[in-house]
Design a protein around this motif. Structure first.
Motif, PDB file in Angstrom:
ATOM      1  N   GLU A   1      52.412  33.170  37.516  1.00 19.14           N
ATOM      2  CA  GLU A   1      52.170  34.292  36.598  1.00 19.14           C
ATOM      3  C   GLU A   1      50.885  34.056  35.791  1.00 19.14           C
ATOM      4  OE1 GLU A   1      53.883  37.180  35.977  1.00 19.14           O
ATOM      5  OE2 GLU A   1      52.672  37.767  34.246  1.00 19.14           O
TER       6      GLU A   1
ATOM      7  N   GLU B   1      47.524  36.352  35.996  1.00 17.80           N
ATOM      8  CA  GLU B   1      46.967  37.040  34.827  1.00 17.80           C
ATOM      9  C   GLU B   1      45.523  36.607  34.563  1.00 17.80           C
ATOM     10  OE1 GLU B   1      49.412  36.950  31.306  1.00 17.80           O
ATOM     11  OE2 GLU B   1      51.234  37.508  32.389  1.00 17.80           O
TER      12      GLU B   1
ATOM     13  N   PHE C   1      43.312  35.286  36.629  1.00 14.59           N
ATOM     14  CA  PHE C   1      42.363  35.700  37.677  1.00 14.59           C
ATOM     15  C   PHE C   1      42.120  37.210  37.622  1.00 14.59           C
ATOM     16  CE2 PHE C   1      44.061  31.933  40.425  1.00 14.59           C
ATOM     17  CZ  PHE C   1      43.538  31.054  39.500  1.00 14.59           C
ATOM     18  N   THR C   2      43.164  37.957  37.260  1.00 11.96           N
ATOM     19  CA  THR C   2      42.991  39.403  37.145  1.00 11.96           C
ATOM     20  C   THR C   2      42.103  39.732  35.947  1.00 11.96           C
ATOM     21  OG1 THR C   2      45.148  39.735  38.167  1.00 11.96           O
ATOM     22  CG2 THR C   2      44.225  41.606  36.990  1.00 11.96           C
ATOM     23  N   LEU C   3      42.269  38.984  34.887  1.00 10.92           N
ATOM     24  CA  LEU C   3      41.388  39.159  33.725  1.00 10.92           C
ATOM     25  C   LEU C   3      39.935  38.911  34.143  1.00 10.92           C
ATOM     26  CD1 LEU C   3      41.339  39.533  30.550  1.00 10.92           C
ATOM     27  CD2 LEU C   3      41.184  37.043  30.441  1.00 10.92           C
TER      28      LEU C   3
ATOM     29  N   LYS D   1      38.713  41.830  36.379  1.00 11.31           N
ATOM     30  CA  LYS D   1      38.432  43.066  35.659  1.00 11.31           C
ATOM     31  C   LYS D   1      37.231  42.932  34.734  1.00 11.31           C
ATOM     32  CE  LYS D   1      41.027  46.319  35.124  1.00 11.31           C
ATOM     33  NZ  LYS D   1      41.958  47.380  34.739  1.00 11.31           N
TER      34      LYS D   1
ATOM     35  N   ASP E   1      61.726  38.640  35.198  1.00 10.90           N
ATOM     36  CA  ASP E   1      61.541  40.087  35.298  1.00 10.90           C
ATOM     37  C   ASP E   1      60.452  40.435  36.319  1.00 10.90           C
ATOM     38  OD1 ASP E   1      63.503  40.434  33.446  1.00 10.90           O
ATOM     39  OD2 ASP E   1      62.204  41.107  31.823  1.00 10.90           O
ATOM     40  N   ARG E   2      59.437  39.589  36.419  1.00 10.57           N
ATOM     41  CA  ARG E   2      58.368  39.838  37.394  1.00 10.57           C
ATOM     42  C   ARG E   2      58.939  39.862  38.812  1.00 10.57           C
ATOM     43  NH1 ARG E   2      53.773  42.028  36.616  1.00 10.57           N
ATOM     44  NH2 ARG E   2      53.120  40.576  35.002  1.00 10.57           N
TER      45      ARG E   2
ATOM     46  N   SER F   1      61.378  42.730  39.496  1.00 10.27           N
ATOM     47  CA  SER F   1      60.640  43.949  39.806  1.00 10.27           C
ATOM     48  C   SER F   1      60.148  43.928  41.254  1.00 10.27           C
ATOM     49  CB  SER F   1      59.462  44.111  38.843  1.00 10.27           C
ATOM     50  OG  SER F   1      58.760  45.304  39.110  1.00 10.27           O
TER      51      SER F   1
ATOM     52  N   LYS G   1      61.114  46.700  43.975  1.00  7.75           N
ATOM     53  CA  LYS G   1      60.106  47.508  44.666  1.00  7.75           C
ATOM     54  C   LYS G   1      60.189  47.352  46.183  1.00  7.75           C
ATOM     55  CE  LYS G   1      56.576  47.457  41.008  1.00  7.75           C
ATOM     56  NZ  LYS G   1      55.454  46.657  40.461  1.00  7.75           N
TER      57      LYS G   1
ATOM     58  N   GLU H   1      48.779  45.322  40.156  1.00  2.93           N
ATOM     59  CA  GLU H   1      49.123  46.745  40.042  1.00  2.93           C
ATOM     60  C   GLU H   1      49.278  47.167  38.592  1.00  2.93           C
ATOM     61  OE1 GLU H   1      52.325  47.976  42.559  1.00  2.93           O
ATOM     62  OE2 GLU H   1      51.186  47.586  44.393  1.00  2.93           O
ATOM     63  N   ASP H   2      49.821  46.297  37.770  1.00  6.60           N
ATOM     64  CA  ASP H   2      49.924  46.625  36.344  1.00  6.60           C
ATOM     65  C   ASP H   2      48.544  46.837  35.727  1.00  6.60           C
ATOM     66  OD1 ASP H   2      52.639  46.535  36.328  1.00  6.60           O
ATOM     67  OD2 ASP H   2      52.832  44.698  35.157  1.00  6.60           O
ATOM     68  N   ALA H   3      47.558  46.181  36.318  1.00 13.17           N
ATOM     69  CA  ALA H   3      46.193  46.299  35.791  1.00 13.17           C
ATOM     70  C   ALA H   3      45.391  47.361  36.539  1.00 13.17           C
ATOM     71  CB  ALA H   3      45.490  44.951  35.874  1.00 13.17           C
ATOM     72  N   GLY H   4      46.063  48.066  37.444  1.00 10.14           N
ATOM     73  CA  GLY H   4      45.388  49.159  38.148  1.00 10.14           C
ATOM     74  C   GLY H   4      44.381  48.698  39.190  1.00 10.14           C
TER      75      GLY H   4
END
Lengths: 295, 295, 295, 295
Positions: free
Chosen positions: D185, D189, D191-193, D196, D266-267, D270, D274, D291-294
């Motif tokens: 997790e 987070e 790497f996505t930061l 983006k 929860d991750r 989900s 899905k 996906e949460d970050a689009g």
């Protein structure tokens, strides 16, 4: 004369419910773990029973109001449980807050036995139980619900049917308890934010409780949280935690991520871990939030 | 004849507020970024202004209702801002949803300038603004609040004073918006739990909204969430997110850990990241929870 | 003889970095808020400066290592800031942990001024700074990075280039600090789980640190957390919290929901709120988790 | 000649472990739900068994490596379970990832039966199992551990004793799996930061994996997460979720609030909701965060 009814569980809620049934003219066959509690009821209208099986003997309807899944299961299928004596076609109205899957299992056992089981959990505190103001959720076998309804009308202000699947009403109860617990968390955070910014928690609580959040939950609990009034203990943190676990478990079983539920769950788990299990759940939440904020 | 009042900001809320002031007999000097909007008001009672400074000229009271801190700051201290012309002792009634520390800074600037600034944010949607049903929170200088009160009485059903510290009412507004947003999350989780367990979301929402959660927030938003009715857009997710940031920022500044606030903040941040910023905030929350649960 | 270098900020890290530059043969023009600190350096190789502007006078390169955005901004554009005297084409190597958008703004100001600014934050504790073992991330103008590299080689074991966008290295630094903080949380939770189940926290930490988590972060911090050894204070909780805020802010600006970051942020916010701001950040996390678990 | 050993469970891990025991000279009595799998082993060294009871007949040691609590329980106490035939004083080495309280219950049942049960879960993926590089945690009866040790030495690179309480090693395993999942997790987070904010995820992952986070977990998983490389499926999200539930359950039973664990739980919940249950757990986390970050 009205039918006899079996009644199991004279806790904070059950004692008032039993009383209201007696006032309505029913004769109750009562079992309670602590037998002395039965003496608080009108003795002319009760038969004191030594076991759940005795309370279930010869009655067309039995009501149970117990504290948790395990106790209800044991009272039903144990060596001296309800199903040892429950008559064919009799209806067990299960009013405890339990897991939907426990309800499903118990309903199946009743069916195999030739009797019926419906879920009938309630919303409301002891005062509401006393004043016949409970909100009652029912679900399960159609005929059994019809038989139960006139009895339940003596206990609450409204009965809502959540369908024929027996666990339905339990899902609503678990969801509602989560909503209440999460609301406590929200209020505690909001009021603490106000406090730490120099405002009067109580004024803020009164403002919201009389405007956009003018519902009983926000008014009554809001007052307690704002005043940090944690006594007398109305509902123990350990029981609130038990309910939070039911929500998390249901979320797991139905694959529903509920981050607000896990957050609220962790809040009460911490309260229990800190040794506050026997204090009010409002303290569990309110004091937890305050301490995290250093106030 | 009543005093002239300066008025800045004819958004969804401001347009109704201006209208109600006109009906009450005030003449308004109005500035709005999109000037055409001013034509929707009774032209006999308005003076169209090209700048905030023009709207602030010669009035004892000016009302501003803008979308965010930056815009209000610019409208106040910018090259053509309010303080260029605002008369000595005049009162700026700031009704926008902004950060308390912005309010403190602006109040200080007014004081240095010789005029006054009070906070006066409101709770209520456009319909409430139209019907004069807003709940108005005020805070700041005592005399200024007294001057403002008769004017504000034309805009809402109740005015509550949160003290002389000018940011107080803003704190209440930020706290209240957090409570609403968190309630959306709670409802979305509870209704999705019900849905995934085979129940009817709408029936569950109606049950809670008419029993233990019978407050407008739960009734009105509950209906929208339960029905997944996300149009028309009443309040954009991007604006809801802006408010969530105000809550997180205030929590930081006042050292108040608010896990439910960060959770709700992340929910709307994700909505914005997914490109739903212009959709309704109810969709931001409701659809977010649904998608996480695979429904 | 090597060039003179301007140097600003003799904190826990800066003092070692300055020392290493002196050992490498540079002469430093040093400014530090607490001037006495400069006496710890070899006086033959330093010129004591009264202001950042003085330190920036006539040097081709200036290094800054300050505690936060505000201080760096003031040191750069303030009345006695670097840009008052910084020569044309000189390179400002900014090694502080700051927000990428502050970096972007400062780079632009340097550009307008005719000089250059690159980001060059580092990973490593004071011991690593002393031993020239820092990991250095750089980003910004290509030519400036080339000029900076031979200087930076005296400070760390490795220099990694994260591109020409000046904020890039700051993003990596913010991301890395978040990863470290979140790792503290994970270890604290895991070790507390072990403790509450009757195991030896230290043995568990040693096991993981020597097997699947055999990285410095897990080994060094793991030992501290497992032993609840919170002194001496290596890095203050208040500074750790500052870094957590940078992560949350960057997540907001770039629309990246980071629930683990908000969780870690709330953990240190609570530490600060409880008055532990001057204690070690490991205590902020470790003791927070322990207290929540009642141990 | 070495002793015969009973062996139950030829999954991704078990097949390699069985193979290594055969290479070490043991003869195995093997039971596997899918019997065909047994043919992959050297047939000269195995006896194919139709039931767990058959595999347990006449052996001094039996190893089980099964997927979950329920399966292990059934294989042990079921109608054709191990305890039907297990010799007195024989040792059951239970290597599955299960709940500590299941371990305690099974150990008690073995004790009543006159045999012994020790916990012996492992860290490592199938490649590590094949290469005898597993890290093996053991706990339980001292004598039984002594008997087991020479056998286990053929399976891993290190054996660590976590005490005489039988569930101890299971606690370590559950804690470790939580640490790994939470690390996924964190990386996702971070790497996505980076992504983006315009950086190269892969470069960032490589940087951390070769500097402050140079542990296998961060290196191997970091590469997969950074590259969004979710195939082939190494470990199913549904199994990862099962482990997350074990952590949450253990947190509940031992009253240890673990917010990072509920977040990670929860991750994956989900991910399963899905429909990604059969995909890799790295996808469950990585794609969820993206996906949460689009993106």
């Amino acid at each position: 004369m009205k039918n006899k009814i079996g009644f199991i569980g004279l806790g904070n809620m059950g004692i008032h419910m039993a009383n209201n049934l007696i006032k309505a003219g029913y004769h109750l066959q009562v079992y309670n773990r602590t037998e002395a509690k039965i003496l608080e009821l009108d003795q002319a209208s009760v038969t004191v029973c030594k076991t759940p099986a005795e309370a279930a003997t010869g009655v067309p309807i039995l009501i149970s109001m117990l504290s948790q899944d395990e106790v209800l299961r044991e009272s039903t299928v144990g060596a001296e449980g309800i199903l040892k004596t429950f008559p064919a076609n009799a209806v067990h109205i299960s009013m405890s807050t339990i897991s939907p899957d426990t309800a499903e299992k118990l309903a199946k056992l009743h069916q195999q036995h030739g009797s019926k089981y419906i879920a009938s959990p309630v919303f409301g505190r002891p005062e509401a139980a006393e004043a016949k103001k409970l909100f009652i959720c029912i679900s399960g076998d159609k005929d059994a619900k019809e038989i139960a309804t006139p009895v339940l009308e003596n206990l609450g202000q409204r009965i809502v049917d959540f369908g024929d699947k027996v666990g339905g009403a339990n899902v609503v109860k678990v969801a509602g308890n989560f909503m209440i617990l999460a609301s406590l968390e929200i209020m505690a955070e909001a009021f603490t934010l106000a406090e730490k910014n120099g405002l009067d928690r109580v004024q803020v609580a009164e403002f919201f409780g009389s405007t956009i959040f003018n519902a009983p939950i926000y008014q009554n609990y809001g007052k307690l949280i704002a005043n940090k009034q944690y006594e007398p203990v109305g509902f123990k943190a350990s029981l609130g935690y038990k309910d939070a676990r039911l929500a998390v478990k249901l979320a797991q079983l139905s694959q529903t991520p509920m981050p607000a539920a896990t957050l609220a769950h962790d809040r009460l788990l911490s309260a229990v871990a800190k040794g506050w299990g026997d204090r009010d759940w409002v303290e569990g939440v309110g004091r937890g939030v305050s301490e995290d904020a250093g106030v």
